[in-house]
Motif scaffolding. Structure first.
Motif, PDB file in Angstrom:
ATOM      1  N   GLN A 185      92.020  24.406  64.735  1.00  0.00           N
ATOM      2  CA  GLN A 185      91.797  24.308  66.109  1.00  0.00           C
ATOM      3  C   GLN A 185      92.697  23.353  66.613  1.00  0.00           C
ATOM      4  N   LYS A 186      92.999  22.304  65.950  1.00  0.00           N
ATOM      5  CA  LYS A 186      93.855  21.188  66.444  1.00  0.00           C
ATOM      6  C   LYS A 186      95.412  21.715  66.646  1.00  0.00           C
ATOM      7  N   LEU A 187      95.621  22.602  65.583  1.00  0.00           N
ATOM      8  CA  LEU A 187      97.160  23.482  65.601  1.00  0.00           C
ATOM      9  C   LEU A 187      97.335  24.157  66.898  1.00  0.00           C
ATOM     10  N   LEU A 188      96.140  25.127  67.140  1.00  0.00           N
ATOM     11  CA  LEU A 188      95.995  26.010  68.272  1.00  0.00           C
ATOM     12  C   LEU A 188      96.138  25.341  69.467  1.00  0.00           C
ATOM     13  N   LYS A 189      95.219  24.410  69.729  1.00  0.00           N
ATOM     14  CA  LYS A 189      94.861  23.655  71.142  1.00  0.00           C
ATOM     15  C   LYS A 189      96.217  23.042  71.516  1.00  0.00           C
ATOM     16  N   ASP A 190      97.149  22.556  70.632  1.00  0.00           N
ATOM     17  CA  ASP A 190      98.372  21.688  71.125  1.00  0.00           C
ATOM     18  C   ASP A 190      99.194  22.563  71.846  1.00  0.00           C
ATOM     19  N   GLY A 191      99.256  23.951  71.851  1.00  0.00           N
ATOM     20  CA  GLY A 191      99.950  24.776  72.669  1.00  0.00           C
ATOM     21  C   GLY A 191     101.509  24.647  72.185  1.00  0.00           C
ATOM     22  N   SER A 192     101.712  24.403  70.908  1.00  0.00           N
ATOM     23  CA  SER A 192     103.066  24.377  70.304  1.00  0.00           C
ATOM     24  C   SER A 192     103.500  25.800  70.144  1.00  0.00           C
ATOM     25  N   LEU A 193     104.727  25.977  69.426  1.00  0.00           N
ATOM     26  CA  LEU A 193     105.349  27.223  69.334  1.00  0.00           C
ATOM     27  C   LEU A 193     104.574  28.032  68.226  1.00  0.00           C
ATOM     28  N   LEU A 194     103.611  27.160  67.498  1.00  0.00           N
ATOM     29  CA  LEU A 194     103.025  27.745  66.329  1.00  0.00           C
ATOM     30  C   LEU A 194     101.864  28.543  66.836  1.00  0.00           C
ATOM     31  N   SER A 195     101.162  28.254  68.075  1.00  0.00           N
ATOM     32  CA  SER A 195      99.880  28.802  68.692  1.00  0.00           C
ATOM     33  C   SER A 195     100.096  30.303  68.994  1.00  0.00           C
ATOM     34  N   PRO A 196     101.136  30.760  69.305  1.00  0.00           N
ATOM     35  CA  PRO A 196     100.977  32.251  69.523  1.00  0.00           C
ATOM     36  C   PRO A 196     101.297  33.176  68.090  1.00  0.00           C
ATOM     37  N   ILE A 197     102.106  32.415  67.156  1.00  0.00           N
ATOM     38  CA  ILE A 197     102.156  32.951  65.915  1.00  0.00           C
ATOM     39  C   ILE A 197     101.105  32.894  65.094  1.00  0.00           C
ATOM     40  N   LEU A 198     100.220  31.751  65.285  1.00  0.00           N
ATOM     41  CA  LEU A 198      99.008  31.800  64.512  1.00  0.00           C
ATOM     42  C   LEU A 198      97.927  32.629  64.906  1.00  0.00           C
ATOM     43  N   THR A 199      97.702  32.809  66.082  1.00  0.00           N
ATOM     44  CA  THR A 199      96.835  33.940  66.864  1.00  0.00           C
ATOM     45  C   THR A 199      97.145  35.269  66.639  1.00  0.00           C
ATOM     46  N   ARG A 200      98.436  35.555  66.436  1.00  0.00           N
ATOM     47  CA  ARG A 200      98.975  36.847  66.131  1.00  0.00           C
ATOM     48  C   ARG A 200      98.729  37.247  64.616  1.00  0.00           C
ATOM     49  N   LEU A 201      98.901  36.323  63.848  1.00  0.00           N
ATOM     50  CA  LEU A 201      98.616  36.591  62.433  1.00  0.00           C
ATOM     51  C   LEU A 201      97.426  36.344  61.813  1.00  0.00           C
ATOM     52  N   SER A 202      96.391  35.938  62.583  1.00  0.00           N
ATOM     53  CA  SER A 202      94.976  35.742  62.211  1.00  0.00           C
ATOM     54  C   SER A 202      94.562  36.763  61.769  1.00  0.00           C
ATOM     55  N   ASN A 203      93.705  36.832  60.525  1.00  0.00           N
ATOM     56  CA  ASN A 203      92.821  37.663  59.840  1.00  0.00           C
ATOM     57  C   ASN A 203      91.638  37.427  59.543  1.00  0.00           C
ATOM     58  N   TYR A 204      90.824  38.349  58.854  1.00  0.00           N
ATOM     59  CA  TYR A 204      89.596  38.013  58.611  1.00  0.00           C
ATOM     60  C   TYR A 204      89.333  36.938  57.410  1.00  0.00           C
ATOM     61  N   PHE A 205      90.480  36.861  56.520  1.00  0.00           N
ATOM     62  CA  PHE A 205      90.306  36.056  55.271  1.00  0.00           C
ATOM     63  C   PHE A 205      90.560  34.775  55.919  1.00  0.00           C
ATOM     64  N   LEU A 206      91.544  34.402  56.835  1.00  0.00           N
ATOM     65  CA  LEU A 206      91.658  33.411  57.208  1.00  0.00           C
ATOM     66  C   LEU A 206      90.465  32.565  58.112  1.00  0.00           C
ATOM     67  N   MET A 229      80.840  38.549  62.693  1.00  0.00           N
ATOM     68  CA  MET A 229      81.388  37.568  63.393  1.00  0.00           C
ATOM     69  C   MET A 229      83.045  37.843  63.553  1.00  0.00           C
ATOM     70  N   TRP A 230      83.628  38.205  62.575  1.00  0.00           N
ATOM     71  CA  TRP A 230      85.098  38.540  62.811  1.00  0.00           C
ATOM     72  C   TRP A 230      85.237  39.842  63.697  1.00  0.00           C
ATOM     73  N   VAL A 231      84.341  40.838  63.635  1.00  0.00           N
ATOM     74  CA  VAL A 231      84.275  42.066  64.565  1.00  0.00           C
ATOM     75  C   VAL A 231      84.067  41.733  66.072  1.00  0.00           C
ATOM     76  N   ALA A 232      83.204  40.746  66.098  1.00  0.00           N
ATOM     77  CA  ALA A 232      82.951  40.187  67.566  1.00  0.00           C
ATOM     78  C   ALA A 232      84.143  39.584  68.363  1.00  0.00           C
ATOM     79  N   LEU A 233      84.637  38.678  67.354  1.00  0.00           N
ATOM     80  CA  LEU A 233      85.884  37.908  67.753  1.00  0.00           C
ATOM     81  C   LEU A 233      86.919  38.800  68.194  1.00  0.00           C
ATOM     82  N   ARG A 234      87.277  39.896  67.506  1.00  0.00           N
ATOM     83  CA  ARG A 234      88.287  40.845  67.606  1.00  0.00           C
ATOM     84  C   ARG A 234      88.215  41.858  68.832  1.00  0.00           C
TER      85      ARG A 234
END
Length: 329
Positions: A185-206, A229-234
């Motif tokens: 949550q901290k990594l995503l909320k900061d809006g850094s260059l990591l955010s779009p990469i992390l959201t794109r690479l998110s998967n069920y196991f993570l 939960m994952w299916v509802a999020l996706r």
């Protein structure tokens, strides 16, 4: 053995197409349980956005309505284990998927806010013609901030406010100073260059790995529940909206005086049902803070192994605590 420059180049050429395929994988289909949940609800439109809700007519006696407000990053399906019992107590039981969650619309280029989610709750109540009628609220996680904003509007008698009769909070960031967001949550909320990469690479196991941390060791969801939960999020590419939704963490600090102040000032009965194994709102600091702010503290601390999702981990204990509370006034 080090890979040569040519070898690294060829590896990148091989890897890039795989990544391109991966980030464009379609959302998994709805499971039978989610299909049933969706089919039992409806949609209304808020400012061109489709919002999922359920409105069940239950016990005809007292005329009161109950509104259930879910948490991040899940959906209204979190309430499925307590839904039927609650429907036997109130004339109407209403829940919704907030904008950006569950079956509701998930616009990508959107500035999500708790204030807007409170607007959506009020609009839904207006749409269902219950504005002015007495309503009770149960809220969890993200939803506790929405409940605080709704309570502040009630106390100031703002236009369109709900006539709130009681609020029950469960584990959530009522006080930003005692709230500890998870690393992702901290990594995503900061809006850094990591955010779009992390959201794109998110998967069920993570997703599952992160969510497991906020459930008790002995109260982990089933594989089927995690997958739901994952299916509802996706649904509607909701994983791409996660970074935008996490603006609520800063919003809690920005509205801290308003949202904490109203807890101290209101005469509306308030109650906290708390899972003490919660790493996000840890024991005992969270409960101590609640008791110091709410003048007439009403707290139920569930057994020590219950964590951040008490209504899923201990639905029977949660319901017993809630009915004890509402029967007390």
């Amino acid at each position: 053995m080090q890979m040569s420059s040519k070898g690294r180049f060829l590896f990148a050429l091989f890897l890039l197409p795989l990544l391109a395929v991966y980030v464009n994988l379609p959302a998994p289909p709805l499971t039978p349980m989610l299909l049933q949940w969706q089919d039992s609800g409806s949609f209304f439109i808020f400012e061109q956005h489709s919002i999922f809700y359920k409105d069940v007519r239950g016990y005809p006696g007292n005329g009161d309505a109950l509104i259930l407000l879910h948490g991040f990053p899940t959906s209204s399906y979190d309430w499925s284990k307590v839904w039927d019992v609650l429907s036997q107590r109130y004339t109407r039981v209403i829940l919704l998927d907030f904008l950006g969650f569950g079956f509701s619309a998930k616009p990508k280029a959107h500035k999500y806010s708790i204030v807007e989610q409170a607007d959506i709750v009020q609009s839904l109540c207006d749409y269902l013609e219950i504005v002015g009628k007495k309503v009770h609220i149960i809220s969890h996680d993200y939803g506790v901030s929405v409940a605080q904003e709704l309570l502040a509007r009630y106390e100031s008698r703002a236009e369109g406010h709900l006539n709130i009769k009681s609020i029950c909070f469960s584990n959530g960031g009522l006080f930003p100073e005692t709230n500890h967001p998870r690393l992702l949550q901290k990594l995503l909320k900061d809006g850094s260059l990591l955010s779009p990469i992390l959201t794109r690479l998110s998967n069920y196991f993570l997703f599952k790995s992160g969510l497991r941390e906020v459930f008790g060791v002995h109260t982990q969801p089933s594989r089927e529940r995690f997958w739901d939960m994952w299916v509802a999020l996706r649904r509607n590419d909701g994983h791409l909206a996660l970074a935008s939704l996490l603006g609520y963490i800063e919003e809690r600090w920005e509205n801290r005086r308003r949202w904490i102040g109203v807890l101290n000032e209101t005469r509306v009965p308030l109650h906290l049902i708390y899972g003490p194994a919660d790493p996000v709102n840890p024991h005992p600091s969270f409960v101590q803070r609640f008791k110091s702010v709410v003048s007439e503290s009403a707290v139920t601390v569930l057994p020590a192994h219950i964590s951040h999702y008490p209504h899923l981990e201990d639905p029977r204990g949660f319901l017993h605590a809630y009915f004890t509370f509402v029967n007390s006034f």
